[in-house]
Scaffold this motif. Structure first.
Motif, short mmCIF file in Angstrom:
data_model
loop_
_atom_site.label_atom_id
_atom_site.label_comp_id
_atom_site.label_asym_id
_atom_site.label_seq_id
_atom_site.Cartn_x
_atom_site.Cartn_y
_atom_site.Cartn_z
N GLY A 4 -9.49 22.45 7.44
CA GLY A 4 -8.88 22.34 5.99
C GLY A 4 -7.16 22.62 6.05
N PRO A 5 -6.63 22.77 5.08
CA PRO A 5 -5.13 23.20 4.98
C PRO A 5 -4.92 24.62 5.18
CG PRO A 5 -6.04 23.08 2.68
CD PRO A 5 -7.30 22.71 3.45
N GLN A 6 -4.01 24.88 6.12
CA GLN A 6 -3.55 26.29 6.35
C GLN A 6 -3.12 26.93 5.39
OE1 GLN A 6 -4.47 27.57 9.74
NE2 GLN A 6 -5.64 25.49 9.95
N PRO A 7 -3.05 28.26 5.43
CA PRO A 7 -2.51 29.12 4.18
C PRO A 7 -0.82 28.85 4.10
CG PRO A 7 -3.90 30.52 5.47
CD PRO A 7 -3.75 29.32 6.33
N VAL A 8 -0.15 28.94 5.15
CA VAL A 8 1.32 28.70 5.02
C VAL A 8 1.40 27.35 5.97
CG1 VAL A 8 3.52 29.32 5.96
CG2 VAL A 8 1.79 31.08 5.43
N PRO A 9 1.99 26.28 5.12
CA PRO A 9 2.29 24.85 5.74
C PRO A 9 3.40 25.05 7.03
CG PRO A 9 2.74 24.93 3.31
CD PRO A 9 2.30 26.48 3.84
N GLY A 10 2.62 24.24 8.10
CA GLY A 10 3.64 24.27 9.45
C GLY A 10 3.10 25.67 10.25
N GLU A 11 2.31 26.40 9.98
CA GLU A 11 1.81 27.55 10.52
C GLU A 11 0.30 27.45 10.80
OE1 GLU A 11 3.05 31.60 9.56
OE2 GLU A 11 5.04 30.86 9.15
N ILE A 12 -0.42 27.49 11.97
CA ILE A 12 -1.51 27.47 12.26
C ILE A 12 -2.30 28.89 12.24
CG2 ILE A 12 -3.54 26.56 13.56
CD1 ILE A 12 -1.83 24.34 14.62
N LYS A 13 -3.01 29.26 11.15
CA LYS A 13 -3.55 30.67 11.36
C LYS A 13 -5.15 30.63 11.89
CE LYS A 13 -5.21 34.27 8.12
NZ LYS A 13 -4.87 34.77 6.68
N TYR A 14 -5.74 29.49 11.48
CA TYR A 14 -7.21 29.14 11.87
C TYR A 14 -7.30 28.23 13.00
CZ TYR A 14 -7.91 31.36 7.22
OH TYR A 14 -8.16 32.29 6.29
N ARG A 15 -7.41 28.77 14.37
CA ARG A 15 -7.28 27.86 15.36
C ARG A 15 -8.58 27.69 16.09
NH1 ARG A 15 -2.09 26.62 17.81
NH2 ARG A 15 -0.75 28.21 16.63
N THR A 16 -9.36 28.58 16.42
CA THR A 16 -10.67 28.52 17.33
C THR A 16 -11.67 29.18 16.30
OG1 THR A 16 -10.45 30.48 18.35
CG2 THR A 16 -9.37 28.50 19.31
N CYS A 17 -13.03 28.88 16.87
CA CYS A 17 -14.09 29.01 16.12
C CYS A 17 -14.38 30.53 16.01
CB CYS A 17 -15.47 28.30 16.76
SG CYS A 17 -17.04 28.90 16.15
N PHE A 18 -14.33 31.28 16.97
CA PHE A 18 -14.79 32.59 16.98
C PHE A 18 -13.53 33.40 16.72
CE2 PHE A 18 -18.03 30.91 19.95
CZ PHE A 18 -19.02 31.27 19.17
N LYS A 19 -12.25 33.01 17.06
CA LYS A 19 -11.27 33.89 16.36
C LYS A 19 -11.09 33.70 14.81
CE LYS A 19 -5.97 34.32 17.03
NZ LYS A 19 -4.87 33.74 17.60
N THR A 20 -11.25 32.61 14.32
CA THR A 20 -11.61 32.00 12.85
C THR A 20 -12.56 33.02 12.37
OG1 THR A 20 -10.50 29.89 13.25
CG2 THR A 20 -11.73 30.56 10.84
N MET A 21 -13.75 33.21 13.10
CA MET A 21 -14.75 33.99 12.23
C MET A 21 -14.15 35.51 12.45
SD MET A 21 -18.42 32.77 14.01
CE MET A 21 -18.86 30.97 13.72
N ALA A 22 -13.52 35.81 13.31
CA ALA A 22 -13.02 37.21 13.26
C ALA A 22 -11.95 37.57 12.42
CB ALA A 22 -12.57 37.64 14.69
N THR A 23 -11.15 36.71 12.14
CA THR A 23 -10.11 36.60 10.99
C THR A 23 -10.79 36.83 9.37
OG1 THR A 23 -8.66 35.44 12.42
CG2 THR A 23 -8.29 35.78 10.03
N VAL A 24 -11.79 35.97 9.23
CA VAL A 24 -12.35 36.01 8.08
C VAL A 24 -13.12 37.15 7.62
CG1 VAL A 24 -14.25 34.60 6.72
CG2 VAL A 24 -12.62 33.45 7.82
N TYR A 25 -13.83 37.72 8.96
CA TYR A 25 -14.57 39.19 8.83
C TYR A 25 -13.62 40.24 8.52
CZ TYR A 25 -17.28 43.15 10.19
OH TYR A 25 -17.95 44.19 10.06
N LYS A 26 -12.52 40.26 9.09
CA LYS A 26 -11.36 41.20 9.12
C LYS A 26 -10.84 41.12 7.83
CE LYS A 26 -7.30 43.09 11.22
NZ LYS A 26 -6.27 42.87 12.18
N GLU A 27 -10.57 39.98 7.07
CA GLU A 27 -9.90 40.09 5.96
C GLU A 27 -10.60 40.09 4.79
OE1 GLU A 27 -5.82 37.63 7.68
OE2 GLU A 27 -7.16 36.63 6.22
N GLU A 28 -11.78 39.45 4.76
CA GLU A 28 -12.65 39.11 3.68
C GLU A 28 -14.15 39.55 3.71
OE1 GLU A 28 -12.45 34.65 2.88
OE2 GLU A 28 -10.62 34.62 3.99
N GLY A 29 -14.49 40.10 4.85
CA GLY A 29 -15.72 40.88 5.08
C GLY A 29 -16.76 39.84 5.23
#
Length: 223
Positions: A198-223
């Motif tokens: 889906g769309p990244q939070p900031v256009p031009g910047e890739i925040k969600y890159r790989t599967c497990f890194k994305t899971m870790a980011t979501v867990y850290k920021e949103e529980g």
């Protein structure tokens, strides 16, 4: 839409399922609920064919490994899910891109034009039409592993009923429970897939890159 939200601070945040339905209807009309419908329709036939054909093939191969039946079904399900994911991932990328577009249905590009745009900007690789493949592999692999493993093991344990109606309910109930458990276990992969594709939070910047890194980011920021 729920999966691409980034907490309560997200300007597109929905308060509830009902609020999500109302907002989409008000902003995008009735057809807004059918965005991205063509890719899954096109993918459904090859997807089902690959799922069940490869499941049977993996099951045959595992027969030579002398694995316990329960484990063999689960591993065959995992293999069929991973194979299925490779087939459906490009369709998923197009579907998610269309579904996250908040313009009216008539204002957004067609599925084929959207696919061409994705290929033009990102190519066929992991930045383009195969973005989020690892998360899709996890989603389908885990789901099929749990579903087939649970379904066939429980089906073999519970006795067959001679009454056709009760036998139908037996299989329906096992399938329902299998699908529910598999969905609960694989949903983190599905969320990761939606965030990556889906769309990244900031256009031009890739925040969600790989599967497990994305899971870790979501867990850290949103529980």
């Amino acid at each position: 839409r729920f999966q691409i939200q980034r907490g309560k601070t997200d300007p597109t945040s929905y308060k509830s399922l009902g609020d999500c339905f109302r907002t989409i209807f008000q902003r995008e009309g009735l057809l807004g609920f059918y965005k991205g419908i063509l890719p899954p329709i096109l993918a459904e036939t090859p997807k089902r064919a690959v799922k069940f054909f490869t499941f049977e093939q993996y099951k045959k191969l595992l027969g030579y490994a002398s694995l316990p039946p329960g484990l063999a079904f689960a591993v065959a399900g995992l293999g069929s899910g991973l194979t299925e994911a490779v087939v459906v991932n490009p369709f998923e990328v197009v579907k998610v891109t269309l579904q996250t577009n908040q313009n009216a249905f008539t204002e957004q590009p067609s599925s084929f034009v959207q696919a061409q745009q994705i290929i033009k900007t990102g190519g066929l690789g992991f930045q383009g039409l195969n973005k989020g493949l690892t998360a899709t592999l996890g989603r389908h692999g885990v789901f099929n592993m749990v579903y087939f493993g649970f379904y066939f093991n429980v089906k073999n344990i519970l006795p067959v009923n001679k009454d056709p109606n009760l036998e139908f309910l037996r299989k329906f109930g096992i399938g329902l429970v299998s699908g529910t458990i598999a969905s609960i276990i694989n949903i983190p992969f599905d969320v990761a897939k939606s965030r990556i594709q889906g769309p990244q939070p900031v256009p031009g910047e890739i925040k969600y890159r790989t599967c497990f890194k994305t899971m870790a980011t979501v867990y850290k920021e949103e529980g």
